[in-house]
Design a protein around this motif. Structure first.
Motif, PDB file in Angstrom:
ATOM      1  N   ALA A   1       0.832  -1.210   0.000  1.00 15.56           N
ATOM      2  CA  ALA A   1       0.000   0.000   0.000  1.00 15.56           C
ATOM      3  C   ALA A   1       0.859   1.250   0.000  1.00 15.56           C
ATOM      4  O   ALA A   1       0.544   2.231  -0.685  1.00 15.56           O
ATOM      5  N   ILE A   2       1.967   1.228   0.722  1.00 20.26           N
ATOM      6  CA  ILE A   2       2.868   2.389   0.739  1.00 20.26           C
ATOM      7  C   ILE A   2       3.499   2.582  -0.634  1.00 20.26           C
ATOM      8  O   ILE A   2       3.582   3.698  -1.140  1.00 20.26           O
ATOM      9  N   VAL A   3       3.921   1.505  -1.261  1.00 19.54           N
ATOM     10  CA  VAL A   3       4.534   1.609  -2.589  1.00 19.54           C
ATOM     11  C   VAL A   3       3.521   2.136  -3.600  1.00 19.54           C
ATOM     12  O   VAL A   3       3.839   2.979  -4.437  1.00 19.54           O
ATOM     13  N   LEU A   4       2.284   1.657  -3.526  1.00 13.84           N
ATOM     14  CA  LEU A   4       1.258   2.119  -4.461  1.00 13.84           C
ATOM     15  C   LEU A   4       0.908   3.587  -4.251  1.00 13.84           C
ATOM     16  O   LEU A   4       0.499   4.274  -5.185  1.00 13.84           O
ATOM     17  N   SER A   5       1.073   4.085  -3.049  1.00 11.82           N
ATOM     18  CA  SER A   5       0.685   5.463  -2.772  1.00 11.82           C
ATOM     19  C   SER A   5       1.808   6.465  -2.999  1.00 11.82           C
ATOM     20  O   SER A   5       1.560   7.662  -2.968  1.00 11.82           O
ATOM     21  N   ARG A   6       3.009   6.023  -3.254  1.00 11.43           N
ATOM     22  CA  ARG A   6       4.131   6.953  -3.455  1.00 11.43           C
ATOM     23  C   ARG A   6       3.944   7.739  -4.739  1.00 11.43           C
ATOM     24  O   ARG A   6       3.582   7.198  -5.775  1.00 11.43           O
ATOM     25  N   THR A   7       4.222   9.032  -4.653  1.00 10.74           N
ATOM     26  CA  THR A   7       4.054   9.896  -5.816  1.00 10.74           C
ATOM     27  C   THR A   7       5.366  10.186  -6.526  1.00 10.74           C
ATOM     28  O   THR A   7       5.354  10.721  -7.633  1.00 10.74           O
ATOM     29  N   ASP A   8       6.514   9.834  -5.926  1.00 11.27           N
ATOM     30  CA  ASP A   8       7.787  10.119  -6.562  1.00 11.27           C
ATOM     31  C   ASP A   8       8.203   9.048  -7.571  1.00 11.27           C
ATOM     32  O   ASP A   8       9.208   9.181  -8.245  1.00 11.27           O
TER      33      ASP A   8
END
Length: 187
Positions: free
Chosen positions: A167-174
């Protein structure tokens, strides 16, 4: 001397509370699967888990009740809500989530419930276990968890950790392609 078999027409206070908590658990579980808002479904799941924990308390299984509250209400539902927030899932109503199989799903659910109720009622028709307070079985449960169920317990913790990292990887914007503004060229 013969022991009198209690009647179902005169339930005790514990049985009434147990039935009310069961009705709350079933009602909120139905709301979990019928609501169209994802966050509301997670909150109804909290109510259902809370009623289940209350049922465990009525059955004098205090350890299981507190584990239910700490693990399911305190961890799983919070993890579910974090997953919803981190992946930017739609919060409100979403028309594209309806597959059009509502009536088929309802028919299957009613048929499954009818079979389960029939089996349980037929299997436990004459069974009666009086609710008597007993000693907590935390020692036996702990020995079982740390001897027999260690591998599934650890596998579940790794699975939950992987879901959170995903979930953290999917939410990263960079990361290129990670957010809708990166795909359209805007900043």
């Amino acid at each position: 001397m013969t022991e009198a078999v209690p009647s179902y027409l005169s339930p005790t206070g514990q049985e009434v509370v147990f039935l009310l908590l069961g009705a709350v658990a079933v009602g909120s579980a139905l709301l979990v699967v019928t609501t169209r808002q994802l966050v509301h479904a997670a909150l109804w799941l909290v109510v259902s888990f809370g009623a289940l924990a209350g049922s465990y308390l009525v059955l004098t299984a205090e350890f299981v009740a507190w584990v239910q509250v700490l693990i399911y209400v305190g961890a799983v539902v919070v993890l579910l809500l974090f997953g919803i927030m981190l992946t930017r899932a739609p919060i409100g109503r979403s028309a594209d989530l309806n597959s059009g199989n509502r009536w088929v799903a309802a028919l299957v659910a009613v048929a499954t419930a009818a079979v389960l109720v029939t089996v349980v009622v037929d299997g436990f028709r004459t069974a009666y276990a009086p609710l008597k307070p007993g000693q907590g079985a935390a020692k036996e449960l702990g020995a079982s968890v740390f001897s027999t169920w260690v591998l599934p317990f650890e596998a579940l913790s790794v699975l939950l950790l992987a879901a959170l990292v995903g979930a953290i990887v999917l939410s990263r914007t960079d990361i290129p392609g990670g957010s809708p503004s990166d795909q359209t060229g805007g900043h």
